[in-house]
Design an enzyme around this catalytic site. Structure first.
Site, PDB file in Angstrom:
ATOM      1  N   ASN A   5       0.850  -1.191   0.000  1.00 36.59           N
ATOM      2  CA  ASN A   5       0.000   0.000   0.000  1.00 36.59           C
ATOM      3  C   ASN A   5       0.887   1.243   0.000  1.00 36.59           C
ATOM      4  O   ASN A   5       1.725   1.410   0.892  1.00 36.59           O
ATOM      5  CB  ASN A   5      -0.901  -0.052   1.250  1.00 36.59           C
ATOM      6  CG  ASN A   5      -1.814   1.153   1.358  1.00 36.59           C
ATOM      7  OD1 ASN A   5      -1.389   2.269   1.136  1.00 36.59           O
ATOM      8  ND2 ASN A   5      -3.062   0.924   1.731  1.00 36.59           N
ATOM      9  N   HIS A  16       0.931   6.216   1.928  1.00 32.18           N
ATOM     10  CA  HIS A  16       1.661   7.168   2.767  1.00 32.18           C
ATOM     11  C   HIS A  16       2.867   7.791   2.078  1.00 32.18           C
ATOM     12  O   HIS A  16       3.467   8.725   2.611  1.00 32.18           O
ATOM     13  CB  HIS A  16       1.979   6.533   4.121  1.00 32.18           C
ATOM     14  CG  HIS A  16       0.688   6.247   4.843  1.00 32.18           C
ATOM     15  ND1 HIS A  16      -0.226   7.239   5.110  1.00 32.18           N
ATOM     16  CD2 HIS A  16       0.123   5.083   5.251  1.00 32.18           C
ATOM     17  CE1 HIS A  16      -1.296   6.700   5.685  1.00 32.18           C
ATOM     18  NE2 HIS A  16      -1.103   5.398   5.780  1.00 32.18           N
ATOM     19  N   HIS A  32      -5.650   3.727  -1.656  1.00 32.27           N
ATOM     20  CA  HIS A  32      -6.968   4.105  -1.132  1.00 32.27           C
ATOM     21  C   HIS A  32      -7.259   5.542  -1.541  1.00 32.27           C
ATOM     22  O   HIS A  32      -6.608   6.472  -1.069  1.00 32.27           O
ATOM     23  CB  HIS A  32      -6.947   3.966   0.397  1.00 32.27           C
ATOM     24  CG  HIS A  32      -8.246   4.240   1.075  1.00 32.27           C
ATOM     25  ND1 HIS A  32      -8.398   4.167   2.443  1.00 32.27           N
ATOM     26  CD2 HIS A  32      -9.468   4.590   0.595  1.00 32.27           C
ATOM     27  CE1 HIS A  32      -9.652   4.457   2.773  1.00 32.27           C
ATOM     28  NE2 HIS A  32     -10.320   4.730   1.667  1.00 32.27           N
ATOM     29  N   ARG A  67      -9.354   8.287  -0.868  1.00 29.61           N
ATOM     30  CA  ARG A  67     -10.335   8.693   0.152  1.00 29.61           C
ATOM     31  C   ARG A  67     -11.186   9.837  -0.372  1.00 29.61           C
ATOM     32  O   ARG A  67     -10.750  10.626  -1.225  1.00 29.61           O
ATOM     33  CB  ARG A  67      -9.616   9.122   1.435  1.00 29.61           C
ATOM     34  CG  ARG A  67      -8.896   7.989   2.142  1.00 29.61           C
ATOM     35  CD  ARG A  67      -8.337   8.462   3.480  1.00 29.61           C
ATOM     36  NE  ARG A  67      -9.387   8.570   4.467  1.00 29.61           N
ATOM     37  CZ  ARG A  67      -9.615   7.682   5.441  1.00 29.61           C
ATOM     38  NH1 ARG A  67      -8.838   6.627   5.566  1.00 29.61           N
ATOM     39  NH2 ARG A  67     -10.596   7.850   6.290  1.00 29.61           N
ATOM     40  N   ARG A  84      -6.975  12.934   1.032  1.00 25.19           N
ATOM     41  CA  ARG A  84      -5.898  13.394   1.919  1.00 25.19           C
ATOM     42  C   ARG A  84      -4.538  12.821   1.518  1.00 25.19           C
ATOM     43  O   ARG A  84      -3.526  13.384   1.841  1.00 25.19           O
ATOM     44  CB  ARG A  84      -6.198  13.054   3.373  1.00 25.19           C
ATOM     45  CG  ARG A  84      -6.144  11.575   3.676  1.00 25.19           C
ATOM     46  CD  ARG A  84      -6.314  11.312   5.152  1.00 25.19           C
ATOM     47  NE  ARG A  84      -7.671  11.573   5.599  1.00 25.19           N
ATOM     48  CZ  ARG A  84      -8.219  10.977   6.669  1.00 25.19           C
ATOM     49  NH1 ARG A  84      -7.503  10.145   7.392  1.00 25.19           N
ATOM     50  NH2 ARG A  84      -9.449  11.207   7.003  1.00 25.19           N
ATOM     51  N   GLU A 111      -8.723   0.683  -3.197  1.00 26.64           N
ATOM     52  CA  GLU A 111      -9.531   0.749  -1.971  1.00 26.64           C
ATOM     53  C   GLU A 111     -10.420   1.964  -2.020  1.00 26.64           C
ATOM     54  O   GLU A 111      -9.952   3.072  -2.336  1.00 26.64           O
ATOM     55  CB  GLU A 111      -8.602   0.919  -0.764  1.00 26.64           C
ATOM     56  CG  GLU A 111      -8.193  -0.356  -0.134  1.00 26.64           C
ATOM     57  CD  GLU A 111      -7.390  -0.066   1.126  1.00 26.64           C
ATOM     58  OE1 GLU A 111      -7.642   0.932   1.822  1.00 26.64           O
ATOM     59  OE2 GLU A 111      -6.489  -0.857   1.391  1.00 26.64           O
ATOM     60  N   THR A 168      -8.399   3.776   8.496  1.00 35.58           N
ATOM     61  CA  THR A 168      -9.623   2.989   8.490  1.00 35.58           C
ATOM     62  C   THR A 168      -9.749   2.297   9.840  1.00 35.58           C
ATOM     63  O   THR A 168      -8.915   1.467  10.193  1.00 35.58           O
ATOM     64  CB  THR A 168      -9.561   1.948   7.354  1.00 35.58           C
ATOM     65  OG1 THR A 168      -9.154   2.623   6.168  1.00 35.58           O
ATOM     66  CG2 THR A 168     -10.898   1.297   7.129  1.00 35.58           C
ATOM     67  N   GLU A 221     -11.165  -9.217   3.111  1.00 39.57           N
ATOM     68  CA  GLU A 221      -9.900  -8.860   3.750  1.00 39.57           C
ATOM     69  C   GLU A 221     -10.196  -8.693   5.228  1.00 39.57           C
ATOM     70  O   GLU A 221     -10.981  -7.825   5.623  1.00 39.57           O
ATOM     71  CB  GLU A 221      -9.322  -7.570   3.156  1.00 39.57           C
ATOM     72  CG  GLU A 221      -7.991  -7.215   3.824  1.00 39.57           C
ATOM     73  CD  GLU A 221      -7.209  -6.147   3.096  1.00 39.57           C
ATOM     74  OE1 GLU A 221      -7.215  -6.116   1.850  1.00 39.57           O
ATOM     75  OE2 GLU A 221      -6.555  -5.344   3.795  1.00 39.57           O
ATOM     76  N   HIS A 232      -3.938  -4.312   7.547  1.00 41.02           N
ATOM     77  CA  HIS A 232      -3.984  -3.206   8.496  1.00 41.02           C
ATOM     78  C   HIS A 232      -3.077  -3.443   9.702  1.00 41.02           C
ATOM     79  O   HIS A 232      -3.280  -4.367  10.471  1.00 41.02           O
ATOM     80  CB  HIS A 232      -5.402  -2.891   8.983  1.00 41.02           C
ATOM     81  CG  HIS A 232      -5.590  -1.420   9.236  1.00 41.02           C
ATOM     82  ND1 HIS A 232      -5.056  -0.805  10.330  1.00 41.02           N
ATOM     83  CD2 HIS A 232      -6.188  -0.462   8.505  1.00 41.02           C
ATOM     84  CE1 HIS A 232      -5.342   0.480  10.265  1.00 41.02           C
ATOM     85  NE2 HIS A 232      -6.023   0.723   9.162  1.00 41.02           N
TER      86      HIS A 232
HETATM   87  N1  PXP Z   1      -5.942  -2.985   3.985  1.00 38.61           N
HETATM   88  C1  PXP Z   1      -6.919  -2.053   4.116  1.00 38.61           C
HETATM   89  C2  PXP Z   1      -8.301  -2.430   3.722  1.00 38.61           C
HETATM   90  C3  PXP Z   1      -6.626  -0.763   4.589  1.00 38.61           C
HETATM   91  O1  PXP Z   1      -7.602   0.148   4.711  1.00 38.61           O
HETATM   92  C4  PXP Z   1      -5.295  -0.448   4.891  1.00 38.61           C
HETATM   93  C5  PXP Z   1      -4.942   0.924   5.339  1.00 38.61           C
HETATM   94  O2  PXP Z   1      -5.190   1.827   4.332  1.00 38.61           O
HETATM   95  C6  PXP Z   1      -4.313  -1.437   4.727  1.00 38.61           C
HETATM   96  C7  PXP Z   1      -4.677  -2.701   4.299  1.00 38.61           C
HETATM   97  C8  PXP Z   1      -2.880  -1.174   5.034  1.00 38.61           C
HETATM   98  O3  PXP Z   1      -2.741  -0.925   6.392  1.00 38.61           O
HETATM   99  P1  PXP Z   1      -1.356  -0.394   6.947  1.00 38.61           P
HETATM  100  O4  PXP Z   1      -1.075   0.890   6.230  1.00 38.61           O
HETATM  101  O5  PXP Z   1      -1.621  -0.217   8.392  1.00 38.61           O
HETATM  102  O6  PXP Z   1      -0.335  -1.445   6.651  1.00 38.61           O
END
Ligand code: PXP
Length: 262
Positions: free
Chosen positions: A17, A20, A53, A55, A59, A80, A111, A161, A204
């Protein structure tokens, strides 16, 4: 229900992901660091997919990031999004490999919980129908909860998931009792999901400390990991952070199921 499988269902995929990277870019505005560059590097380092994602408040990831990822990635994009008409239209325009529906609140930092599929079964069934018709694999981000897994199967999702955030946070906090209880639920719900014909993913809050126990669950086919990998990349670089996560996943699969299971 406990696990009946003695071998994993298949190779465990790593979805990286890159949200960030966009968070850091957006802290200043401008064009860098570029999430597409991170995604291409992750692809080169062996990521099996990229998760982003979009949003509602944009952001981090923006519409043009999704366009750039869709146009340039060779590995699957896991898009996402919240269950809104705006996001559905964007998904139908890009037709990503996978669409992961997540709950979204403007005021949350990340989330926070899973989707309440059991409560919103009818509405979600209608919402995902056009996405399924467009050929997207629909994934629902849910708590490891029986009613949620059963509802997800009933409405025709391809994937669930499991939200493993509370488990991973408990590992980081050293709360072993809570972690053990959460892990038992995750294990049960992974087995239930598989038995109902769902592909099971987890995501997550996963770090080097929590990735191996999750990788040892035979029904889990994909881990989606972002914040920790991007944070670790500050210290050791993105490629090294991904390679280390991948190595831990492989090691756990091999130790649990034997050679050839990674
Ligand atoms: N899976 C989903 C559905 C999420 O919403 C997120 C966070 O955006 C992640 C995975 C990744 O989580 P993390 O950034 O905490 O590794």
């Amino acid at each position: 229900m406990s696990n009946t499988l003695t071998k994993p269902l298949g190779r465990l995929r790593l979805g990286v992901n890159i949200d960030h990277v966009a968070t850091v870019r957006n802290a200043r505005g401008g064009a860098y660091p570029d999430p597409l560059r991170a995604a291409l590097l992750a692809q080169q380092a062996g990521a099996d997919g990229i998760t982003a994602h979009l949003r509602e408040d944009r952001r981090h990831i923006t519409d043009s990031d999704i366009e750039a990822l869709s146009a340039n990635l060779e590995i699957p994009l896991n898009f996402e999004m919240a269950a809104t008409a705006e996001m559905q239209a964007i998904a139908l325009r890009h037709k990503p490999h996978a669409v992961c529906i997540v709950p979204e609140k403007r005021e949350e930092r990340t989330t926070e919980g899973g989707l309440d599929v059991a409560r919103d079964e009818n509405a979600l069934a209608h919402f995902i129908a056009p996405l399924r018709q467009a050929g997207c694999r629909v994934s629902l981000f849910i708590a490891a909860d029986k009613a949620q897994v059963e509802s997800a199967a009933r409405i025709g999702a391809s994937v669930v998931e499991l939200h493993v955030g509370p488990y991973c946070d408990a590992i980081e906090d050293g709360d072993q009792a809570f972690a053990a209880a959460e892990f038992a639920r995750i294990r049960e719900m992974a087995a239930l999901g598989h038995s109902l014909g769902l592909e099971v993913h987890a995501g997550h809050g996963i770090t080097y400390n929590s990735v191996q126990s999750l990788s040892a669950l035979p029904e889990i086919m994909e881990l989606n990991i972002g914040h920790f990998i991007i944070g670790e990349a500050i210290f050791i670089g993105l490629e090294a952070a991904i390679l280390k996560m991948r190595a831990l996943m492989n090691e756990a699969r091999t130790e649990t199921f034997g050679e050839g299971a990674a």
